[in-house]
Design an enzyme around this catalytic site. Structure first.
Site, PDB file in Angstrom:
ATOM      1  N   VAL A   1     -11.281  59.925  60.445  1.00 42.69           N
ATOM      2  CA  VAL A   1     -10.896  58.567  60.395  1.00 42.69           C
ATOM      3  C   VAL A   1     -11.399  57.928  61.560  1.00 42.69           C
ATOM      4  O   VAL A   1     -11.891  56.710  61.733  1.00 42.69           O
ATOM      5  CB  VAL A   1      -9.277  58.683  60.736  1.00 42.69           C
ATOM      6  CG1 VAL A   1      -8.814  57.275  61.089  1.00 42.69           C
ATOM      7  CG2 VAL A   1      -8.806  59.418  59.559  1.00 42.69           C
ATOM      8  N   TYR A   2     -11.590  58.648  62.809  1.00 42.84           N
ATOM      9  CA  TYR A   2     -12.291  58.188  63.860  1.00 42.84           C
ATOM     10  C   TYR A   2     -13.579  57.644  63.818  1.00 42.84           C
ATOM     11  O   TYR A   2     -14.198  56.457  63.999  1.00 42.84           O
ATOM     12  CB  TYR A   2     -12.047  58.907  65.190  1.00 42.84           C
ATOM     13  CG  TYR A   2     -12.838  58.551  66.449  1.00 42.84           C
ATOM     14  CD1 TYR A   2     -12.670  57.305  67.114  1.00 42.84           C
ATOM     15  CD2 TYR A   2     -13.950  59.439  66.936  1.00 42.84           C
ATOM     16  CE1 TYR A   2     -13.509  57.188  67.904  1.00 42.84           C
ATOM     17  CE2 TYR A   2     -14.705  59.184  68.229  1.00 42.84           C
ATOM     18  CZ  TYR A   2     -14.468  57.955  68.531  1.00 42.84           C
ATOM     19  OH  TYR A   2     -15.185  57.574  69.783  1.00 42.84           O
TER      20      TYR A   2
END
Length: 225
Positions: A135-136
């Site tokens: 997600v980062y």
């Protein structure tokens, strides 16, 4: 005048310090300016109204903006299936949307003066597709894609847009990450060592300088991929 977001800590603070040392007027943008040792404006990059107010304040200075360094960001090292909804929203809103807001709302200043440079921060986790950072990495991949296209949109105004994608550098973002985990990441880089804040500051100085006038729409991966 050079603007730096995320100026209260980590790479943002290091960039501010380096640029001030070389004689630049630096305005640090941060959610809180308490404790800053240099000029600052309170600004939450994830909030459109806050960024808009900061841009208005800078415009009132009536001074040319050489560059804007978008270093503000948050990280979370989790597998996608164990990342909760609020963390997903925070990562996307701060890293991607925050960068877009800053470029969008400060761009008119640079476009009117027909010169300047945006330097947006990504991460080597994008290019290396690091496990546990999906997600980062997605939030920062958006930054890279936005920057490449935005660079084309502002090129006719002599404004450049580039990204710096650091590898693991000891800041608050890496709190809780072990040396073994860092070594595992750096082993995937072309240059297999951990880099420091100064290495990133060197690249910022390069991209600001007119010697880099041929570079736009690029992502510089610290350590190489």
């Amino acid at each position: 005048m050079i603007l730096v977001t995320g100026a209260s800590r980590g790479l943002g603070e290091a960039v501010c310090t380096r640029l001030i040392e070389r004689g630049e007027r630096v305005i640090g943008l941060a959610r809180s300016t308490n404790g800053l040792s240099f000029e600052g404006i309170e600004c939450d990059v994830s909030d459109y109204a806050s960024v808009k107010n900061a841009a208005r304040t800078v415009k009132k200075f009536g001074e040319p903006v050489t560059a804007m360094v978008n270093a503000a960001g948050v990280a979370s090292m989790n597998m996608a299936v164990t990342t909760d909804e609020s963390t997903v929203q925070r990562l996307i809103q701060t890293n991607l949307v925050g960068t877009i807001y800053c470029c969008q709302l400060f761009a008119p200043i640079l476009l009117r003066q027909r010169q300047g440079s945006f330097i947006n921060f990504s991460t080597i986790a994008v290019a290396l597709a690091l496990k546990g950072e999906s997600v980062y990495a997605a939030s920062k991949a958006g930054v890279e894609a936005f920057s490449r296209t935005f660079a084309r949109e502002v090129a006719d105004f002599n404004v450049r847009v580039n990204c710096i994608a650091p590898g693991p550098i000891r800041t608050d973002l890496l709190r809780g990450i072990t040396d073994t985990q860092i070594e595992k990441i750096t082993s995937q880089q072309v240059i297999q060592r951990q880099f420091q804040k100064d290495d990133v500051c060197d690249l910022v100085e390069l991209l600001i300088d007119e010697k880099a006038s041929s570079l736009s729409g690029q992502t510089l991966n610290v350590g190489g991929v």
